[in-house]
Scaffold this motif. Sequence first.
Motif, PDB file in Angstrom:
ATOM      1  N   ALA A   1       7.843  11.300   1.572  1.00 26.94           N
ATOM      2  CA  ALA A   1       9.383  10.348   0.633  1.00 26.94           C
ATOM      3  C   ALA A   1      10.249  10.814   0.328  1.00 26.94           C
ATOM      4  O   ALA A   1       9.595  11.454  -0.701  1.00 26.94           O
ATOM      5  N   VAL A   2      12.118  10.513   0.191  1.00 28.05           N
ATOM      6  CA  VAL A   2      12.175  11.216  -1.427  1.00 28.05           C
ATOM      7  C   VAL A   2      12.418   9.427  -2.431  1.00 28.05           C
ATOM      8  O   VAL A   2      13.185   8.779  -1.639  1.00 28.05           O
ATOM      9  N   ILE A   3      11.949   9.524  -3.067  1.00 30.93           N
ATOM     10  CA  ILE A   3      11.739   8.615  -4.242  1.00 30.93           C
ATOM     11  C   ILE A   3      12.783   8.900  -5.214  1.00 30.93           C
ATOM     12  O   ILE A   3      12.833  10.450  -5.774  1.00 30.93           O
ATOM     13  N   ARG A   4      13.164   7.573  -6.216  1.00 30.98           N
ATOM     14  CA  ARG A   4      13.772   7.957  -7.417  1.00 30.98           C
ATOM     15  C   ARG A   4      13.237   6.461  -8.253  1.00 30.98           C
ATOM     16  O   ARG A   4      12.248   5.767  -7.785  1.00 30.98           O
ATOM     17  N   SER A   5      12.354   7.815  -9.464  1.00 31.02           N
ATOM     18  CA  SER A   5      11.951   6.799 -10.364  1.00 31.02           C
ATOM     19  C   SER A   5      12.150   6.235 -12.099  1.00 31.02           C
ATOM     20  O   SER A   5      12.861   7.139 -12.459  1.00 31.02           O
ATOM     21  N   GLN A   6      12.290   5.512 -11.737  1.00 21.84           N
ATOM     22  CA  GLN A   6      13.442   5.184 -13.185  1.00 21.84           C
ATOM     23  C   GLN A   6      12.201   3.870 -14.291  1.00 21.84           C
ATOM     24  O   GLN A   6      10.973   3.914 -14.079  1.00 21.84           O
ATOM     25  N   GLN A  65       1.257  -1.500  -0.030  1.00 15.79           N
ATOM     26  CA  GLN A  65       0.067  -0.308  -0.096  1.00 15.79           C
ATOM     27  C   GLN A  65       1.050   1.110  -0.203  1.00 15.79           C
ATOM     28  O   GLN A  65       2.061   1.165   1.119  1.00 15.79           O
ATOM     29  N   LEU A  66       0.797   2.357  -0.480  1.00 12.82           N
ATOM     30  CA  LEU A  66       1.249   3.292  -0.982  1.00 12.82           C
ATOM     31  C   LEU A  66       0.467   4.229  -1.187  1.00 12.82           C
ATOM     32  O   LEU A  66       0.245   4.521  -2.290  1.00 12.82           O
ATOM     33  N   LEU A  67       0.922   5.667  -1.147  1.00 15.30           N
ATOM     34  CA  LEU A  67       0.152   6.295  -1.595  1.00 15.30           C
ATOM     35  C   LEU A  67       1.241   8.118  -1.309  1.00 15.30           C
ATOM     36  O   LEU A  67       1.681   8.633  -0.453  1.00 15.30           O
ATOM     37  N   LEU A  68       1.313   8.403  -2.198  1.00 19.88           N
ATOM     38  CA  LEU A  68       2.867  10.077  -2.383  1.00 19.88           C
ATOM     39  C   LEU A  68       1.688  10.624  -3.523  1.00 19.88           C
ATOM     40  O   LEU A  68       1.273  10.156  -4.472  1.00 19.88           O
ATOM     41  N   ASN A  69       1.846  12.411  -2.923  1.00 15.10           N
ATOM     42  CA  ASN A  69       1.781  12.848  -3.701  1.00 15.10           C
ATOM     43  C   ASN A  69       2.852  13.630  -4.228  1.00 15.10           C
ATOM     44  O   ASN A  69       3.400  14.200  -2.865  1.00 15.10           O
ATOM     45  N   CYS A  70       3.120  14.073  -5.754  1.00 15.13           N
ATOM     46  CA  CYS A  70       3.842  14.722  -4.854  1.00 15.13           C
ATOM     47  C   CYS A  70       3.990  15.727  -6.245  1.00 15.13           C
ATOM     48  O   CYS A  70       3.584  15.779  -6.863  1.00 15.13           O
ATOM     49  N   SER A  71       4.767  17.230  -6.334  1.00 13.45           N
ATOM     50  CA  SER A  71       3.936  18.211  -7.202  1.00 13.45           C
ATOM     51  C   SER A  71       5.737  18.974  -7.489  1.00 13.45           C
ATOM     52  O   SER A  71       7.118  19.125  -6.951  1.00 13.45           O
ATOM     53  N   LEU A  77       3.902  11.802   2.060  1.00 14.38           N
ATOM     54  CA  LEU A  77       3.005  10.096   2.042  1.00 14.38           C
ATOM     55  C   LEU A  77       1.899   9.634   2.658  1.00 14.38           C
ATOM     56  O   LEU A  77       2.369  10.844   3.840  1.00 14.38           O
ATOM     57  N   GLN A  78       1.265   9.872   2.159  1.00 14.56           N
ATOM     58  CA  GLN A  78      -0.137   8.962   3.109  1.00 14.56           C
ATOM     59  C   GLN A  78      -0.678   7.969   3.595  1.00 14.56           C
ATOM     60  O   GLN A  78       0.428   7.493   3.322  1.00 14.56           O
ATOM     61  N   ASP A  79      -0.903   7.968   4.854  1.00 16.54           N
ATOM     62  CA  ASP A  79      -0.712   6.720   5.405  1.00 16.54           C
ATOM     63  C   ASP A  79      -1.883   5.937   4.975  1.00 16.54           C
ATOM     64  O   ASP A  79      -2.908   6.295   4.213  1.00 16.54           O
ATOM     65  N   ASP A  90      10.160   9.127   6.031  1.00 15.27           N
ATOM     66  CA  ASP A  90       9.567   9.703   7.006  1.00 15.27           C
ATOM     67  C   ASP A  90       7.903   9.326   7.531  1.00 15.27           C
ATOM     68  O   ASP A  90       7.829  10.779   6.831  1.00 15.27           O
ATOM     69  N   GLU A  91       7.932   8.958   8.338  1.00 20.19           N
ATOM     70  CA  GLU A  91       6.441   8.406   7.857  1.00 20.19           C
ATOM     71  C   GLU A  91       5.771   9.539   9.456  1.00 20.19           C
ATOM     72  O   GLU A  91       5.306  10.046   9.355  1.00 20.19           O
ATOM     73  N   GLN A  92       6.923   9.521   9.986  1.00 19.32           N
ATOM     74  CA  GLN A  92       6.306  11.021  10.979  1.00 19.32           C
ATOM     75  C   GLN A  92       6.008  12.250  10.500  1.00 19.32           C
ATOM     76  O   GLN A  92       4.876  12.301  10.861  1.00 19.32           O
TER      77      GLN A  92
END
Lengths: 167, 157
Positions: A150-155, A31-37, A165-167, A144-146
């Motif tokens: 999240a810093v992510i890298r996409s390929q 389960q993963l929910l990410l909002n990036c702008s 990062l949403q719970d 950091d869930e607190q």
Amino acid sequence: MNKAWIWLVLVLAVVLAVVRLSIGQQQPETQLLLNCSSELYDHQQGGNSRQYFMLMDVQAQNHNVVLNYRYFSTDGQPLGSVKLGGTIKRRPAGAAYDISITHKDEQLLQDVKPSHMDYLSYISNLNLTNKASHPMVIEMLDTDEQQHYAVIRSQPGNAVYGCRLQD
Amino acid sequence: MLQSISQPRTPKFMLAERVDSTPRMLAVSVLLVLMLALSVFFLKHFPTGEVAMPLSQQNLTLASGQQVQLLLYANSRTNNHILQSRATILASALLQCRKTVWQQVYLSISHEKQIMNVTMKGSKDGHFQLRNIKASDVDRHMGFFNQQWLAGVNLCE
């Protein structure tokens, strides 16, 4: 003598079963929910520069994933979107996800196309047409869930994003 | 003397069950297969070194004494001269900030050298802050990525 061997084999089999079971419990469904702008800056020939805005959302539930890229002008006008759908699998170490995109929905609402959209559209088309699946990887570089980020890298693209990062 | 060497000696103390070695061989094979399965299982489930490591990281100390960490991400260890040179420009631009909200700055570039990614993370008045910048260049040399441009996008804020 023979009995000892049989017991050893049995004990090993039990250990194997227990480990398998406990790992199955440790890894719940993805389960993963990410909002990036992101701000986008396009530099064209002749030194011209244009600015856009992008929202990228990742929604993963169980084995399904949707990546939605939406593009806007700086005054908030929607320009277009690329929606990628497919399957997702978390890697055993948990720091990365393997994604296989099987379908996409693309919309261009205005005449202008940010080069990020152009690039995404081109690379996903290439794989979807030739291989019927567009592979992607999301690596969690810093989570950091607190603080809910999240810093992510996409390929492909080697693109780094800082996301909510949403719970 | 010669005869005693060439002739295989029959051991005097041999257990009856040793004569037929089939069940023992079977047990050993089963055990070996199980051990192999166990190793394969552990290797598959607990791989090491999976977390993506930055190509390089450096700590910048601003005039105000504030620390900013700059992290570069690349796909391979080689052919990263554009990334490295842009990192130098970014580092000196960050060092010119009187103060900044950013504590960590990530820099990466796409394979085709078409899109440059800057992600910044920090906090302002106790509130968590994130900023993403993606810049593209048609001529793929990232020539626009200079001090002037970085000042124009208000890098420090």
